[in-house]
Scaffold this motif. Structure first.
Motif, PDB file in Angstrom:
ATOM      1  N   GLY A 216      -7.912   8.575  -4.565  1.00 19.77           N
ATOM      2  CA  GLY A 216      -9.074   9.445  -4.389  1.00 19.77           C
ATOM      3  C   GLY A 216      -9.999   8.906  -3.308  1.00 19.77           C
ATOM      4  O   GLY A 216     -10.391   9.622  -2.385  1.00 19.77           O
ATOM      5  N   VAL A 217     -10.305   7.596  -3.399  1.00 22.44           N
ATOM      6  CA  VAL A 217     -11.164   6.952  -2.406  1.00 22.44           C
ATOM      7  C   VAL A 217     -10.549   7.073  -1.026  1.00 22.44           C
ATOM      8  O   VAL A 217     -11.199   7.434  -0.043  1.00 22.44           O
ATOM      9  CB  VAL A 217     -11.365   5.460  -2.778  1.00 22.44           C
ATOM     10  N   ILE A 218      -9.243   6.800  -0.953  1.00 22.83           N
ATOM     11  CA  ILE A 218      -8.544   6.817   0.327  1.00 22.83           C
ATOM     12  C   ILE A 218      -8.559   8.224   0.931  1.00 22.83           C
ATOM     13  O   ILE A 218      -8.865   8.399   2.117  1.00 22.83           O
ATOM     14  CB  ILE A 218      -7.070   6.363   0.129  1.00 22.83           C
ATOM     15  N   SER A 219      -8.270   9.207   0.097  1.00 24.19           N
ATOM     16  CA  SER A 219      -8.153  10.567   0.643  1.00 24.19           C
ATOM     17  C   SER A 219      -9.499  11.045   1.190  1.00 24.19           C
ATOM     18  O   SER A 219      -9.545  11.808   2.142  1.00 24.19           O
ATOM     19  CB  SER A 219      -7.648  11.521  -0.431  1.00 24.19           C
ATOM     20  N   GLU A 220     -10.601  10.575   0.613  1.00 21.90           N
ATOM     21  CA  GLU A 220     -11.908  11.035   1.063  1.00 21.90           C
ATOM     22  C   GLU A 220     -12.373  10.350   2.333  1.00 21.90           C
ATOM     23  O   GLU A 220     -13.181  10.893   3.074  1.00 21.90           O
ATOM     24  CB  GLU A 220     -12.948  10.774  -0.027  1.00 21.90           C
ATOM     25  N   THR A 221     -11.904   9.115   2.571  1.00 23.14           N
ATOM     26  CA  THR A 221     -12.510   8.341   3.647  1.00 23.14           C
ATOM     27  C   THR A 221     -11.593   8.083   4.833  1.00 23.14           C
ATOM     28  O   THR A 221     -12.078   7.748   5.898  1.00 23.14           O
ATOM     29  CB  THR A 221     -12.954   6.967   3.114  1.00 23.14           C
ATOM     30  N   SER A 222     -10.270   8.233   4.654  1.00 22.30           N
ATOM     31  CA  SER A 222      -9.368   7.755   5.705  1.00 22.30           C
ATOM     32  C   SER A 222      -8.832   8.867   6.576  1.00 22.30           C
ATOM     33  O   SER A 222      -8.619   9.990   6.119  1.00 22.30           O
ATOM     34  CB  SER A 222      -8.192   7.013   5.078  1.00 22.30           C
ATOM     35  N   ASN A 223      -8.581   8.531   7.848  1.00 15.85           N
ATOM     36  CA  ASN A 223      -7.892   9.454   8.741  1.00 15.85           C
ATOM     37  C   ASN A 223      -6.389   9.323   8.563  1.00 15.85           C
ATOM     38  O   ASN A 223      -5.644  10.282   8.689  1.00 15.85           O
ATOM     39  CB  ASN A 223      -8.201   9.144  10.204  1.00 15.85           C
ATOM     40  N   LYS A 224      -5.977   8.074   8.299  1.00 14.41           N
ATOM     41  CA  LYS A 224      -4.548   7.797   8.151  1.00 14.41           C
ATOM     42  C   LYS A 224      -4.332   7.030   6.854  1.00 14.41           C
ATOM     43  O   LYS A 224      -5.215   6.300   6.410  1.00 14.41           O
ATOM     44  CB  LYS A 224      -4.046   6.924   9.309  1.00 14.41           C
ATOM     45  N   VAL A 225      -3.156   7.199   6.281  1.00 11.83           N
ATOM     46  CA  VAL A 225      -2.860   6.490   5.046  1.00 11.83           C
ATOM     47  C   VAL A 225      -1.531   5.771   5.168  1.00 11.83           C
ATOM     48  O   VAL A 225      -0.578   6.301   5.745  1.00 11.83           O
ATOM     49  CB  VAL A 225      -2.763   7.474   3.851  1.00 11.83           C
ATOM     50  N   ALA A 226      -1.476   4.555   4.657  1.00  8.57           N
ATOM     51  CA  ALA A 226      -0.190   3.867   4.501  1.00  8.57           C
ATOM     52  C   ALA A 226      -0.043   3.537   3.024  1.00  8.57           C
ATOM     53  O   ALA A 226      -0.919   2.906   2.443  1.00  8.57           O
ATOM     54  CB  ALA A 226      -0.152   2.608   5.348  1.00  8.57           C
ATOM     55  N   VAL A 227       1.022   4.015   2.417  1.00 13.23           N
ATOM     56  CA  VAL A 227       1.255   3.723   1.009  1.00 13.23           C
ATOM     57  C   VAL A 227       2.206   2.541   0.938  1.00 13.23           C
ATOM     58  O   VAL A 227       3.294   2.585   1.514  1.00 13.23           O
ATOM     59  CB  VAL A 227       1.880   4.941   0.293  1.00 13.23           C
ATOM     60  N   MET A 228       1.768   1.468   0.265  1.00 15.51           N
ATOM     61  CA  MET A 228       2.632   0.284   0.203  1.00 15.51           C
ATOM     62  C   MET A 228       3.235   0.132  -1.183  1.00 15.51           C
ATOM     63  O   MET A 228       2.573   0.385  -2.199  1.00 15.51           O
ATOM     64  CB  MET A 228       1.836  -0.977   0.574  1.00 15.51           C
ATOM     65  N   TYR A 229       4.479  -0.264  -1.202  1.00 19.12           N
ATOM     66  CA  TYR A 229       5.131  -0.569  -2.469  1.00 19.12           C
ATOM     67  C   TYR A 229       5.996  -1.805  -2.304  1.00 19.12           C
ATOM     68  O   TYR A 229       6.855  -1.859  -1.437  1.00 19.12           O
ATOM     69  CB  TYR A 229       5.997   0.614  -2.952  1.00 19.12           C
ATOM     70  N   ARG A 230       5.743  -2.783  -3.095  1.00 18.61           N
ATOM     71  CA  ARG A 230       6.464  -4.056  -3.102  1.00 18.61           C
ATOM     72  C   ARG A 230       6.705  -4.604  -1.691  1.00 18.61           C
ATOM     73  O   ARG A 230       7.827  -4.893  -1.287  1.00 18.61           O
ATOM     74  CB  ARG A 230       7.790  -3.920  -3.841  1.00 18.61           C
ATOM     75  N   GLY A 231       5.613  -4.689  -0.935  1.00 18.87           N
ATOM     76  CA  GLY A 231       5.674  -5.346   0.357  1.00 18.87           C
ATOM     77  C   GLY A 231       6.139  -4.480   1.507  1.00 18.87           C
ATOM     78  O   GLY A 231       6.261  -4.963   2.626  1.00 18.87           O
TER      79      GLY A 231
END
Lengths: 324, 315
Positions: A216-231
């Motif tokens: 939620g925080v990310i979607s409101e504030t970021s232009n780009k998103v990187a989703v990380m999973y186990r490194g």
């Protein structure tokens, strides 16, 4: 060329004489005026990535084992300690998750910010102090000319995080790394702090890396998103295109496990299983033990990074074909 | 700060009274009639009884206590049975040696203990740390009397660099150079306490270095030495300051042994000799002085604590 370019970053922790990889071939870039959100659950390597960029892994058992970090035309990993320190707190600054403990309890907050300013800029104490008062009013601390002499324990968590932001901004950094800056704060204060950061970004053009476990925080504030999973970066895209069409089953799981305030649900979705520990050897896709759509291929082969849509990359054998 | 100090001084009074009762009673538990001891084996029972009544030993214990206490409050700690002089002046004659010895020892502890502790913590895990840590362990486990005797053997007997015993006053011939008499004793006394401080500085600095605010300090781009001193050591000092109070207490008891080994005319040796002579007034006087001193030092530590840690409020 972007302000910050991280390429194929590899980080490993040495334990019992072995190097266990904790971050593997992570790449992303951030430009001026841009906010990159890095999201993932605890232990996915997002904080270590931030500390690696900042140069704060020294003195720990964690090592950068490969890749490159280019910042403002410099290759950070080839710089000397001294050159590196001249960037820290200056062109690049960081705020942390725990505002309650991130300030030194025995010094006045003003002196702590002055220390940062005078480390990088030629200023008299009096000049630096004026600058601190200015900064404190910028981050909306009431009575800044009095509060400059407060000790950290005389301030609330939200105020301390503002002080941290003021300190981070004191040398006009080009890049601000915020590692879970609002996690330890009350929800109302969270919003204020995030708004403040967005506001300062528009004013100063600072690039921001915002690390959070909260989509939620990310979607409101970021232009780009990187989703990380186990490194690894499971999925990366512009915020809008990511939420328009989720390509990775893990991102889908994260989104499904968010409670929605105005819908009446009895049961909150959770991603089954847990993140495999570092010691567990895993073949194929790191997410396969928890993925409902995993096939034989997922079990044996690590998925390569593929372009799902333009500017939307994903590490999955079956991008977009996710059971909803 | 002033109001707090005054209040703390007032609360010392009941503690002191309780301490004085204990001191008085404890000394009377030592077996042997002081009058008989003082007069020696050839004394007749009549002579012993006469001296006893002169000294007030024939009164009930509580009367003896009140007489003693009221005199103490008037600044009269009684008369030494052995010397026949006022106790206060007997103690005073040993005070110079003891105060100088304690001060020199404290200087060693600070000059050696703090830097080595800091070094050990900043070089944590390296061979330097291992060397200093095992050195500190060794120093902490060596008994003071043994160390004293060995230092005398090496530096006084074999090398002849320092005198082995005694201490002429600074006002005597030789003046300030007479301090060389105290060099070996103060080093002996400092050894176990320095070791304690080294280990404590190291442990608290390692504790502090894991705290979040140290990461903030490093994120400012500060030089590691500045981070170590201004941020880590400064916070570790809070715990170390508290230990200095205990160190002082340890010094007092260890000084008894050290002053005996080096035949120093200090208060420590005075205690030992007075116990052997059953010189009750002197024993009581010395212990009372030590109790007062200990309380004052503890108060000073508390005040220092508040100066070092702004989170501590004095109310």
């Amino acid at each position: 060329m972007a302000l910050l370019e991280v390429q194929n970053l590899e980080i490993a922790v040495s334990a019992k004489g072995k190097l266990l990889p904790v971050v593997q071939s992570v790449s992303f870039s951030v430009d001026d005026n841009e906010t990159l959100g890095i999201v993932g659950e605890s232990g996915c390597g997002k904080s270590l990535t931030a500390l690696a960029i900042m140069g704060l892994l020294g003195g720990t058992t964690v090592r950068i084992t490969g890749g490159s970090i280019r910042f403002d035309g410099m290759d950070l990993l080839t710089l000397s300690e001294r050159e590196r320190r001249s960037i820290m707190g200056n062109q690049m600054a960081m705020i942390f998750q725990e505002p309650m403990t991130s300030l030194n309890p025995v010094y006045r907050i003003g002196d702590q910010i002055i220390e940062n300013i005078r480390q990088h800029q030629k200023m008299t104490k009096a000049q630096a102090r004026d600058r601190v008062v200015e900064l404190l009013s910028l981050v909306r601390i009431p009575n800044p000319s009095e509060r400059v002499d407060s000790f950290p324990h005389q301030m609330s968590g939200g105020q301390r995080q503002r002080v941290m932001i003021a300190m981070a901004l004191s040398c006009d950094p080009k890049l601000l790394i915020a590692d879970e800056p609002t996690t330890a704060l009350d929800v109302t204060v969270q919003k204020e702090v995030l708004d403040l950061m967005a506001d300062l970004q528009t004013r100063m053009g600072t690039a921001i890396i915002l690390i959070s476990h909260d989509l939620g925080v990310i979607s409101e504030t970021s232009n780009k998103v990187a989703v990380m999973y186990r490194g690894r970066v499971a999925e990366a895209a512009e915020t809008e295109s990511l939420f328009l069409e989720l390509a990775h089953p893990y991102t889908r799981g994260l989104l499904n496990s968010m409670p929605v305030v105005d819908s009446d649900v009895d049961w909150l979705e959770a991603i089954p299983g847990r993140v495999p520990t570092l010691e567990e050897e895993l073949t194929g896709c790191a997410f396969h033990p928890r993925c409902a759509s995993a096939t034989e291929l997922c079990l044996t082969t690590v998925p390569k990074e593929t372009e799902f849509k333009h500017g939307h990359s994903v590490q999955c054998h079956f991008p977009g074909k996710v059971a909803p | 700060m002033l109001a707090y100090t005054a209040k703390r001084l007032l609360t010392l009074i009941p503690t002191l009274l309780a301490a004085s009762i204990l001191v008085f009673l404890f000394v009377h538990l030592i077996p042997g009639d002081p009058a008989a001891i003082l007069l020696g084996d050839t004394a007749t029972p009549e002579e012993v009884a006469q001296l006893s009544s002169e000294m007030g030993f024939d009164h009930p214990l509580y009367i003896q206590y009140f007489i003693w206490l009221s005199n103490v409050l008037k600044g009269d700690l009684g008369t030494s049975i052995f010397f026949g002089e006022p106790v206060l002046s007997v103690i005073g004659s040993g005070a110079e040696t003891s105060i100088l010895l304690a001060s020199m020892t404290m200087i060693w502890i600070i000059l050696i203990g703090l830097p080595i502790g800091i070094l050990s913590a900043t070089k944590h895990g390296t061979w330097i740390d291992q060397m200093t840590s095992s050195g500190a362990m060794l120093a902490a486990s060596i008994p003071t009397f043994w160390l004293g005797l060995y230092l005398i053997m090496i530096f006084s007997v074999t090398l002849g660099w320092f005198p082995s015993s005694g201490f002429p006053s600074l006002s005597d011939h030789g003046g300030i150079t007479n301090l060389r008499y105290l060099l070996l004793p103060s080093l002996t006394l400092a050894a176990p306490n320095t070791a304690l401080i080294i280990r404590l500085v190291r442990a608290s600095m390692l504790d502090v270095s894991r705290e979040d605010h140290v990461r903030t300090a490093r994120a400012k781009g500060l030089h590691p030495t500045r981070v170590a001193i201004k941020h880590i050591f400064r916070n570790a000092l809070i715990a170390v300051a508290a230990a200095f109070g205990f160190t002082f207490a340890a010094l007092i008891s260890e000084a008894v042994v050290t002053e005996t080994v080096f035949s120093l005319p200090g208060i420590g040796r005075l205690v030992v000799q007075s116990i052997l002579r059953r010189d009750y007034p002197v024993i009581q006087g010395v212990i009372l002085v030590i109790v007062v001193l200990y309380m004052v030092i503890n108060l000073a530590v508390d005040l220092a604590y508040a100066r070092l840690d702004p989170r501590v409020s004095l109310k």
